[in-house]
Write an enzyme that holds these catalytic residues in place. Structure first.
Site, PDB file in Angstrom:
ATOM      1  CB  SER A  43     157.411  18.484  55.548  1.00 33.11           C
ATOM      2  OG  SER A  43     156.452  18.902  54.608  1.00 33.11           O
TER       3      SER A  43
ATOM      4  N   GLY B   7     157.914  22.922  56.793  1.00 31.02           N
ATOM      5  CA  GLY B   7     156.853  23.914  56.863  1.00 31.02           C
ATOM      6  C   GLY B   7     156.618  24.544  55.502  1.00 31.02           C
TER       7      GLY B   7
END
Length: 578
Positions: free
Chosen positions: A252, A166
């Site tokens: 990510s 995130g």
């Protein structure tokens, strides 16, 4: 790791990522203090014994498990035969004197702690997220969750540790998209955890570097991850887990933690396989300058920290620690906040991240463990909703490829605006696969590692939208950045997308790959009833990837050999080595 903007304001609505699905029932039970043994549940999906299995899960969840801090009980998980233990502290509160310091030992407790409630998430902005989706936020947030189907503490099941991703917000481990029941039903012990994020997780400052004892600062969230791995080493056997078969996986920004730990000396011996979703880039790929996997040199990060202190109205570390968490979040993430002093990411600090990605490869210090990594069709600037004019496309070619722009345009020709958007997508998708493949060649040839690399290309588009997980984009297009998370975990249950039978089948296959990889370092079938499409390990002389999602089969690293050669030469010609 990538969430790259395309080269024009008109090229909007970028994608993000996706993979997994429906599961059968699991082996019953939870790990205990002493040898509880229960018969495994049926492998069929909720069998006629499901009521008894559920009652058995409830009984097992009530039996205490001993951790180093005290006894815990769990709760029945989303699938029969699996118990979840929620919110177990793995380190002390990070408030006050512990803020921007390595994680400290967790406090002990007497009696039995009911681990049936999610722990607090670390401080972060939650503007725009529905209140019923926001957990308690606190600096006392270093807690973890465990899903296990082990019937006894004498079992030694592979352990899968997940690191969320995130960008500053919606970063917590209790979202349904990270539910570990399905992978636990497939034989793994799943651990998710909360770690410090944003300013709390990445601040570097000259004063913090001076007090660290090693001359650097930052990367507090990565240090939290090391503390989790040490906790697992000491405690996971009580839950039926094998401390000598630990896989760390992340998406990510979480993937960037895995990448760092493959270089860092701090986690050596604490994990044995690595999964990087939205994964790795060739170490000279220009994208590393502006994606989650990038980093700032220590001096740059410290200058940002000095600007942060000035922005917060203090110059000392004591003054920074005296601020409340709410003060920091409200100012750092306020509309119009200056970029200087409010931008936080990974740090090349010389300690947690001791050297560059390239230098680690060249020196052979990249950790030699099996790797599973890949990217998605609609990220790196590619998106089915992309708009671009021919003029913009040609300008991008000229600015990016210079005197080789004509060669690029011959490989990706566009005479209309629609063709320009399509060819940019084709290029972005090829470049992503080529970059990942070249990283694999570095891992094998430059670093000289013997362990296998399994690289993938995710193509499935999750149907509809998801309001149950704030990390999911409101309008993610295509196989967006993050879309594979569902399928990796196989936890389509509990979310509100209109999943199809095909999605459940794709999820079952993909989660089986993950469970196999966690068990053996190889995602392929290993006998028994399971039969999966063969996934070949990366071979440096054969530029391929493995499509996961709409199909399960190898595909070229680029659409043609000529495109592969062009992109390989372009990436290798770059002079900046990350």
């Amino acid at each position: 790791m990538r969430d790259v903007q395309p080269p024009t304001p008109a090229a909007t609505e970028l994608g993000r990522r996706g993979f997994l699905g429906r599961t059968a029932g699991a082996a019953a039970g939870a790990a205990l203090l002493g040898g509880l043994e229960t018969a495994p549940a049926s492998a069929a999906s909720k069998s006629s014994n499901s009521s008894e299995s559920a009652r058995s899960s409830e009984r097992d969840a009530d039996r205490p498990v001993r951790t180093e801090s005290g006894l815990v009980t769990g709760a029945p998980a989303a699938l029969d035969g699996v118990t979840v233990y929620k919110g177990i502290p793995y380190a002390a509160s990070t408030a006050g004197a512990n803020r921007w310091r390595p994680p400290q030992p967790a406090p002990s407790w007497t009696g039995v702690r009911k681990a049936d409630t999610w722990g607090a998430a670390c401080p972060q902005p939650v503007t725009g997220i529905a209140a019923d989706k926001v957990p308690v936020l606190s600096e006392d947030c270093l807690n973890l969750n465990i899903w296990t189907g082990a019937a006894s503490s004498r079992e030694r099941r592979p352990v899968f540790v997940w690191i969320y991703g995130g960008r500053n917000s919606a970063m917590w481990a209790s979202q349904p998209v990270y539910d570990g029941a399905n992978l636990a039903a497939k034989g793994t012990v799943v651990v998710t955890y909360n770690h410090r994020v944003g300013a709390f997780g990445n601040l570097a400052h000259p004063g913090l570097s001076a007090e660290s004892g090693h001359g650097g600062s930052g990367n507090w969230g990565v240090q939290d991850t090391v503390a989790v791995l040490k906790w697992i080493k000491r405690n996971i056997a009580a839950f039926g887990g094998d401390p000598d078969r630990v896989t760390i996986g992340g998406w990510s920004h979480g993937s960037s933690f895995v990448n760092i730990l493959m270089i860092s000396r701090l986690a050596r011996g604490l994990y044995h396989r690595a999964l990087l979703a939205a994964g790795v880039q060739y170490t000279k790929d220009p994208a590393l300058g502006h994606v989650a996997g990038g980093y700032a040199p220590l001096a740059t990060a410290e200058a940002n920290g000095t600007a942060f202190a000035a922005y917060m109205g203090t110059s000392s570390t004591a003054g920074l620690r005296a601020l409340t968490a709410d003060e920091i979040v409200s100012k750092v993430y306020a509309p119009g906040a200056p970029a200087a002093g409010t931008t936080f990411g990974n740090v090349l600090d010389g300690y947690v991240l001791p050297t560059t990605y390239t230098a680690a490869m060249v020196s052979g210090s990249e950790y030699d463990v099996p790797v599973l990594t890949g990217n998605n069709r609609d990220e790196n600037g590619a998106s089915p909703t992309l708009t671009m004019t021919v003029a913009q496309f040609r300008a991008y070619a000229a600015s990016t490829f210079g005197d080789r722009a004509a060669d690029f345009l011959a490989l990706y020709p566009a005479a209309t605006d629609a063709e320009a958007a399509q060819q940019y997508n084709n290029y972005a998708r090829d470049e992503e696969r080529v970059s990942t493949f070249l990283w694999g060649t570095q891992f094998k040839e430059t670093a000289g590692n013997r362990s296998p690399v399994y690289n993938y290309w995710w193509t499935r588009v999750p149907p509809g939208s998801d309001t149950t997980n704030p990390i999911e984009p409101a309008n993610g297009a295509g196989a967006y950045h993050g879309a594979e998370k569902y399928y990796l975990f196989g936890n389509l249950y509990g979310t509100d997308r209109p999943w199809t039978e095909e999605d459940y089948a794709i999820a079952d296959t993909t989660s089986s790959y993950v469970a196999n990889f966690a068990a053996t370092g190889n995602p392929n079938s290993h006998g028994g009833r399971q039969s999966l499409p063969g996934w070949p390990a990366l071979r440096t002389a054969k530029p391929l990837s493995m499509e996961l999602g709409d199909n399960f089969a190898p595909l070229p690293a680029a659409d043609t050999d000529a495109k592969y050669t062009f992109l390989k030469d372009y990436l290798r010609s770059q002079t900046t080595e990350y």
